[in-house]
Design an enzyme around this catalytic site. Sequence first.
Site, PDB file in Angstrom:
ATOM      1  N   ASP A 117      94.584  71.168 -44.035  1.00 25.49           N
ATOM      2  CA  ASP A 117      93.009  70.499 -45.697  1.00 25.49           C
ATOM      3  C   ASP A 117      93.729  70.134 -46.791  1.00 25.49           C
ATOM      4  O   ASP A 117      92.970  70.707 -48.082  1.00 25.49           O
ATOM      5  CB  ASP A 117      93.414  72.672 -45.764  1.00 25.49           C
ATOM      6  CG  ASP A 117      91.941  73.195 -44.233  1.00 25.49           C
ATOM      7  OD1 ASP A 117      91.770  72.599 -43.762  1.00 25.49           O
ATOM      8  OD2 ASP A 117      92.300  74.612 -44.696  1.00 25.49           O
ATOM      9  N   ASP A 154     123.783  67.161 -57.071  1.00 24.67           N
ATOM     10  CA  ASP A 154     123.864  67.407 -58.488  1.00 24.67           C
ATOM     11  C   ASP A 154     122.462  69.084 -58.662  1.00 24.67           C
ATOM     12  O   ASP A 154     122.685  69.055 -59.716  1.00 24.67           O
ATOM     13  CB  ASP A 154     123.866  66.695 -59.649  1.00 24.67           C
ATOM     14  CG  ASP A 154     124.690  65.924 -59.016  1.00 24.67           C
ATOM     15  OD1 ASP A 154     125.973  65.448 -58.974  1.00 24.67           O
ATOM     16  OD2 ASP A 154     124.701  64.508 -60.256  1.00 24.67           O
ATOM     17  N   LYS A 205     106.985  62.156 -38.836  1.00 25.35           N
ATOM     18  CA  LYS A 205     106.790  63.817 -38.626  1.00 25.35           C
ATOM     19  C   LYS A 205     105.357  63.986 -39.673  1.00 25.35           C
ATOM     20  O   LYS A 205     106.247  64.451 -40.860  1.00 25.35           O
ATOM     21  CB  LYS A 205     107.291  64.189 -38.181  1.00 25.35           C
ATOM     22  CG  LYS A 205     108.582  64.461 -36.813  1.00 25.35           C
ATOM     23  CD  LYS A 205     109.837  63.790 -36.994  1.00 25.35           C
ATOM     24  CE  LYS A 205     110.423  63.116 -35.796  1.00 25.35           C
ATOM     25  NZ  LYS A 205     110.881  61.828 -36.886  1.00 25.35           N
ATOM     26  N   HIS A 241     107.938  56.674 -36.555  1.00 21.30           N
ATOM     27  CA  HIS A 241     108.565  57.864 -35.976  1.00 21.30           C
ATOM     28  C   HIS A 241     108.982  59.057 -37.387  1.00 21.30           C
ATOM     29  O   HIS A 241     109.010  59.716 -37.441  1.00 21.30           O
ATOM     30  CB  HIS A 241     110.461  57.027 -36.663  1.00 21.30           C
ATOM     31  CG  HIS A 241     111.264  58.147 -36.105  1.00 21.30           C
ATOM     32  ND1 HIS A 241     112.157  58.576 -37.151  1.00 21.30           N
ATOM     33  CD2 HIS A 241     112.264  58.534 -35.058  1.00 21.30           C
ATOM     34  CE1 HIS A 241     113.046  59.525 -36.619  1.00 21.30           C
ATOM     35  NE2 HIS A 241     113.270  59.369 -35.490  1.00 21.30           N
ATOM     36  N   LYS A 259     117.980  65.313 -41.072  1.00 24.12           N
ATOM     37  CA  LYS A 259     117.970  63.566 -42.589  1.00 24.12           C
ATOM     38  C   LYS A 259     117.618  64.564 -44.144  1.00 24.12           C
ATOM     39  O   LYS A 259     116.483  64.205 -44.368  1.00 24.12           O
ATOM     40  CB  LYS A 259     116.839  62.992 -41.903  1.00 24.12           C
ATOM     41  CG  LYS A 259     116.800  62.574 -40.477  1.00 24.12           C
ATOM     42  CD  LYS A 259     115.857  62.822 -39.766  1.00 24.12           C
ATOM     43  CE  LYS A 259     115.464  62.285 -38.223  1.00 24.12           C
ATOM     44  NZ  LYS A 259     116.433  62.492 -37.544  1.00 24.12           N
ATOM     45  N   HIS A 293     120.134  66.959 -35.697  1.00 26.52           N
ATOM     46  CA  HIS A 293     119.415  66.174 -36.434  1.00 26.52           C
ATOM     47  C   HIS A 293     119.113  65.792 -37.403  1.00 26.52           C
ATOM     48  O   HIS A 293     117.964  65.170 -37.448  1.00 26.52           O
ATOM     49  CB  HIS A 293     118.421  66.427 -35.172  1.00 26.52           C
ATOM     50  CG  HIS A 293     117.650  65.283 -34.917  1.00 26.52           C
ATOM     51  ND1 HIS A 293     116.007  65.170 -34.992  1.00 26.52           N
ATOM     52  CD2 HIS A 293     117.145  64.459 -34.363  1.00 26.52           C
ATOM     53  CE1 HIS A 293     115.271  64.211 -35.179  1.00 26.52           C
ATOM     54  NE2 HIS A 293     115.322  63.277 -34.332  1.00 26.52           N
TER      55      HIS A 293
END
Length: 336
Positions: A129, A310, A124, A122, A305, A303
């Site tokens: 480089d 603080d 991404k 899952h 996450k 979508h």
Amino acid sequence: GPLLKYMHGTCGYPAYDNTQSEYLSPGQVFFSRLLVELEKAEKYIFLEFFIIEEGKMWNSVLEILERKAKEGLDVRVMYDDVGCFLTLPSNYHKTLESKGIRCRKFHPFQPFLTSLQNQRDHRKILVIDGKVAFTGGANLADEYINAYEKHGYWQDAALCVKGKGAWSFTLMFLQLWDYWEDLDPSTVRSLYPGDQAASHICAQGIVQPYADNPLDNENVSEHVYMQIIQNARDYVYISTPYLIIDDTMISALTLAAKSGVDVRILTPQRWDKRLVHITTRSYYRELIKAGVKIYEYKDGFNHAKTFVSDDRVVTVGTVNLDYRSLYLHYECGVAV
């Protein structure tokens, strides 16, 4: 702090200075930055995504990958076979190979049910480089950049990491790639950008990329989230598409709220999976009773996450607050 020590000491993910982190939201902002950075690639591009779907976003990326591969760059693509089951033809990896792009399908789909089918990639990750890396919620498909409407306006978040910290993502990618072919250390060393990765970067703060996998007994992502909740003094703001949590996470969130921390959770009002949405809502009562504030994003699908607390610590990544992300998937993120 405790989070930094845990991630470095126990999980082996180093903390980096001289690393710039840029928050990119929504998906179309991430997409335009991505194209700019891809064009600058000189040695290699490593790309690993859960979902790839042909369309405006992927075709623009592919055009650059193909061109760079022709110029002799080491271009590699890894995608999850179940994630792409409905979005790509089954022999798509061969299409990419014919364009000079090295390709791997993660855990090829098998028609009979095995528990392995649940262990999806899952993550991404996009690394250029070893100097620039991206991660976040968005996959390489058009709904993530609002090129077409799916569940209304799509709200997502990504992070671009430039400088020393990008190297961690190179290693994460290679670790999974290594599943198929043993990498000798000299190959890895040859990919390391050295001091030039951060020569021009003067950034404040510490950047700590991390990954999580279902094969060890360390629930890295869950512990990163836990540490942020437990160390919060004033506030913790959470964005997640799904909220399917166990007792330990419920008690961490409710205890924080009962201790005077301003705990807010943003979930989507429009659902992509009905059952998951009903389950998500089933947790609201207990949390709200303890003083947690829950908001539903109503203009489309949220979508992203992200956790922020603080004005001190933030994490952006691929990890949903649900059972799959926390325990079954290969995931990644960055703590800043």
